[in-house]
Scaffold this motif. Structure first.
Motif, PDB file in Angstrom:
ATOM      1  N   CYS A  10       2.533  -4.278  -6.406  1.00  0.00           N
ATOM      2  CA  CYS A  10       1.856  -4.218  -5.111  1.00  0.00           C
ATOM      3  C   CYS A  10       0.407  -4.636  -5.281  1.00  0.00           C
ATOM      4  O   CYS A  10      -0.328  -4.009  -6.048  1.00  0.00           O
ATOM      5  CB  CYS A  10       1.955  -2.793  -4.560  1.00  0.00           C
ATOM      6  N   GLN A  22       0.469   6.346   1.102  1.00  0.00           N
ATOM      7  CA  GLN A  22       1.811   6.743   1.509  1.00  0.00           C
ATOM      8  C   GLN A  22       2.635   5.536   1.962  1.00  0.00           C
ATOM      9  O   GLN A  22       3.851   5.488   1.725  1.00  0.00           O
ATOM     10  CB  GLN A  22       1.730   7.802   2.611  1.00  0.00           C
ATOM     11  N   GLU A  23       1.998   4.540   2.562  1.00  0.00           N
ATOM     12  CA  GLU A  23       2.713   3.296   2.907  1.00  0.00           C
ATOM     13  C   GLU A  23       3.166   2.573   1.643  1.00  0.00           C
ATOM     14  O   GLU A  23       4.274   2.034   1.588  1.00  0.00           O
ATOM     15  CB  GLU A  23       1.812   2.386   3.738  1.00  0.00           C
ATOM     16  N   ILE A  24       2.303   2.560   0.628  1.00  0.00           N
ATOM     17  CA  ILE A  24       2.659   1.937  -0.653  1.00  0.00           C
ATOM     18  C   ILE A  24       3.836   2.677  -1.273  1.00  0.00           C
ATOM     19  O   ILE A  24       4.783   2.058  -1.768  1.00  0.00           O
ATOM     20  CB  ILE A  24       1.441   1.914  -1.603  1.00  0.00           C
ATOM     21  N   GLU A  26       6.099   4.386   0.267  1.00  0.00           N
ATOM     22  CA  GLU A  26       7.283   4.141   1.104  1.00  0.00           C
ATOM     23  C   GLU A  26       7.885   2.760   0.854  1.00  0.00           C
ATOM     24  O   GLU A  26       9.101   2.618   0.723  1.00  0.00           O
ATOM     25  CB  GLU A  26       6.898   4.268   2.581  1.00  0.00           C
ATOM     26  N   HIS A  27       7.040   1.737   0.774  1.00  0.00           N
ATOM     27  CA  HIS A  27       7.526   0.362   0.721  1.00  0.00           C
ATOM     28  C   HIS A  27       7.665  -0.215  -0.687  1.00  0.00           C
ATOM     29  O   HIS A  27       8.315  -1.258  -0.856  1.00  0.00           O
ATOM     30  CB  HIS A  27       6.621  -0.541   1.559  1.00  0.00           C
ATOM     31  N   PHE A  28       7.051   0.433  -1.676  1.00  0.00           N
ATOM     32  CA  PHE A  28       7.135  -0.083  -3.045  1.00  0.00           C
ATOM     33  C   PHE A  28       7.739   0.920  -4.015  1.00  0.00           C
ATOM     34  O   PHE A  28       8.650   0.590  -4.764  1.00  0.00           O
ATOM     35  CB  PHE A  28       5.752  -0.529  -3.546  1.00  0.00           C
ATOM     36  N   PRO A  31      11.697   1.995  -3.026  1.00  0.00           N
ATOM     37  CA  PRO A  31      12.704   0.985  -3.398  1.00  0.00           C
ATOM     38  C   PRO A  31      12.805   0.792  -4.918  1.00  0.00           C
ATOM     39  O   PRO A  31      13.898   0.593  -5.448  1.00  0.00           O
ATOM     40  CB  PRO A  31      12.208  -0.292  -2.721  1.00  0.00           C
ATOM     41  N   SER A  32      11.675   0.865  -5.597  1.00  0.00           N
ATOM     42  CA  SER A  32      11.680   0.722  -7.055  1.00  0.00           C
ATOM     43  C   SER A  32      12.422   1.876  -7.713  1.00  0.00           C
ATOM     44  O   SER A  32      13.226   1.684  -8.624  1.00  0.00           O
ATOM     45  CB  SER A  32      10.245   0.653  -7.591  1.00  0.00           C
ATOM     46  N   HIS A  64      10.187  13.948   0.799  1.00  0.00           N
ATOM     47  CA  HIS A  64      11.104  13.015   0.148  1.00  0.00           C
ATOM     48  C   HIS A  64      11.781  13.633  -1.078  1.00  0.00           C
ATOM     49  O   HIS A  64      12.536  12.952  -1.782  1.00  0.00           O
ATOM     50  CB  HIS A  64      10.366  11.734  -0.235  1.00  0.00           C
TER      51      HIS A  64
END
Length: 84
Positions: A10, A22-24, A26-28, A31-32, A64
């Protein structure tokens, strides 16, 4: 990066606050983690930066179901990237 491997990178072009972090996550990170661990549990290692210790970030991890290992800021043991 983790002992299970490396995945998404990222690039960040702004200052990090709790919402951006928190967006990082969630999106990185999610999934990793899914790619590396599937349904298995894992522990996230966080230092004491404000974005990591914000109440909303702690709530995000809790919501989470992710265990967090607190780590002192500027710990020499906290720089595994140099070995990568």
């Amino acid at each position: 990066m983790s002992s299970a491997g490396v995945v998404l990178l990222c690039f960040i072009k702004s200052r990090i606050n709790a919402a951006i972090y928190q967006e990082i996550l969630e999106h990185f990170m999610l999934p990793s983690a899914d790619k590396l661990y599937g349904d298995a549990d894992f522990i996230s290692q966080e230092d004491l930066t404000p974005a990591h210790t914000a109440k909303s970030t702690k709530t995000w991890f809790n919501d989470h179901g992710i265990t967090v290992l607190d780590w002192p800021a500027n710990s020499p043991d906290r720089n595994p990237i140099e070995n990568l």
